[in-house]
Design an enzyme around this catalytic site. Structure first.
Site, PDB file in Angstrom:
ATOM      1  N   SER A   1       1.874   4.010  -5.195  1.00 27.20           N
ATOM      2  CA  SER A   1       2.354   5.272  -4.440  1.00 27.20           C
ATOM      3  C   SER A   1       3.461   4.826  -3.923  1.00 27.20           C
ATOM      4  O   SER A   1       4.658   4.563  -4.494  1.00 27.20           O
ATOM      5  CB  SER A   1       1.338   5.938  -3.683  1.00 27.20           C
TER       6      SER A   1
ATOM      7  N   HIS B   1       0.722  -1.303   0.045  1.00 29.74           N
ATOM      8  CA  HIS B   1      -0.049  -0.008  -0.134  1.00 29.74           C
ATOM      9  C   HIS B   1       0.813   1.139  -0.120  1.00 29.74           C
ATOM     10  O   HIS B   1       2.073   1.241   0.193  1.00 29.74           O
ATOM     11  CB  HIS B   1      -0.743  -0.046   1.184  1.00 29.74           C
TER      12      HIS B   1
END
Length: 315
Positions: free
Chosen positions: A144, A76
């Protein structure tokens, strides 16, 4: 059943449905933390994921796991957690063993205000985790900051990585050229850093082109956690921003990579897609119109289909 009985029966069903809906709404509003846990658990169940526990020196690193086959590890981004991949996992677990950990400092992972959270340090913690739960080669993906860590890991341990999946990844000068990051450099203002619980909705809006469905309870639970993490995440953001950018590596030349970018990404500039395409000569670049910073959350089915096609083509 005569028509009058059918109408009566149908009306009773509608009344029961309305009562159940009202009960769910009240539960969501009046017991948000309990409702959030229940909702997240249901999402995991639908995707065939189970919560597992692991740890590396100094940190607990719980992770979600489901499916069978070759291992796909998903990382994540900043302010995210392992459940950023829960919705897309339902399209992946029929094909792969999916692992989605919480990175130290985020989600339910351990926190240490004195520790370092730079990209290289997080990549080393990922190595320590994979040594325990997936010691062979893995397919590695990240969104990201998670994409930055994945690419850093591939440079340090190319023998451990079979392919890369980079979703709006940080780590290049082009991707860091967004107005959001320019403003952060100038003022320290950043939508991923949440001071007040009610600001969490603004974080979701900054990361998505169209906000996905999130119950009030989940927004409340995530908002409270983000506020509690504000001091630590402020320090982690500074360390991530100071981490050296990715550079061309001989290890990247033969590595299959799928680079995915939402065309409406407001956090990391979409020109980063081309920059990653140059870093990885065997890459395929997919631009997603109408999508922001979180393709796996905003368009999970479409994003998964692109990945499955990529894996078929690179097999």
């Amino acid at each position: 059943m005569d028509p009058q009985q059918f109408v009566y029966f149908f009306s009773a069903l509608l009344s029961l449905g309305a009562a159940l809906l009202m009960a769910l709404v009240l539960f969501d509003r009046l017991a948000p933390m309990t409702a959030a846990r229940a909702g997240i658990a249901l999402e995991r169940l639908r995707s065939g994921l189970r919560l597992r526990q692991a740890g590396v020196p100094g940190f607990a690193m719980p992770y979600l796991e489901g499916g069978k086959g070759e291992t796909l590890v998903l990382l994540h981004g900043f302010a995210g957690d392992k459940d950023n991949f829960t919705r897309i996992a339902r399209f992946l677990t029929p094909h792969y063993r999916v692992i989605a950990p919480d990175l130290p400092g985020f989600g339910d992972a351990g926190r240490d205000p004195q520790a370092g959270y730079g990209i290289a340090e997080q990549a080393e913690r990922l190595r320590a985790l994979l040594d325990q739960i997936a010691p062979g080669r893995v397919h590695l993906g990240g969104n990201s900051m998670g994409g930055f860590i994945a690419a850093q890991f591939a440079a340090a341990y190319p023998e451990r990585v079979a392919s890369l999946w980079l979703l709006d990844a940080a780590g290049t000068e082009a991707s860091h050229s967004s107005e959001v990051l320019k403003r952060y450099e100038a003022s320290g203002d950043m939508p991923l850093l949440v001071r007040e619980e009610q600001e969490y909705g603004a974080l979701v809006d900054a990361c998505t082109q169209e906000r996905p469905f999130l119950p009030h309870s989940v927004l409340t639970a995530l908002g409270r956690r983000a506020v509690a993490d504000f001091p630590l995440h402020t320090a982690i953001m500074q360390q991530v921003a100071a981490s050296p950018l990715l550079q061309p590596q001989p290890q990247y030349a033969a590595l299959p990579a799928l680079v995915v970018w939402g065309e409406q990404d407001g956090i990391l500039h979409p020109s980063g897609a081309a920059a990653f395409g140059q870093l990885f000569p065997r890459s395929r670049v997919v631009m997603m119109p109408g999508v922001g910073h979180l393709p796996m959350v905003e368009e999970p089915r479409r994003t998964a289909q692109d990945y499955l096609e990529f894996r078929r083509g690179s097999a």
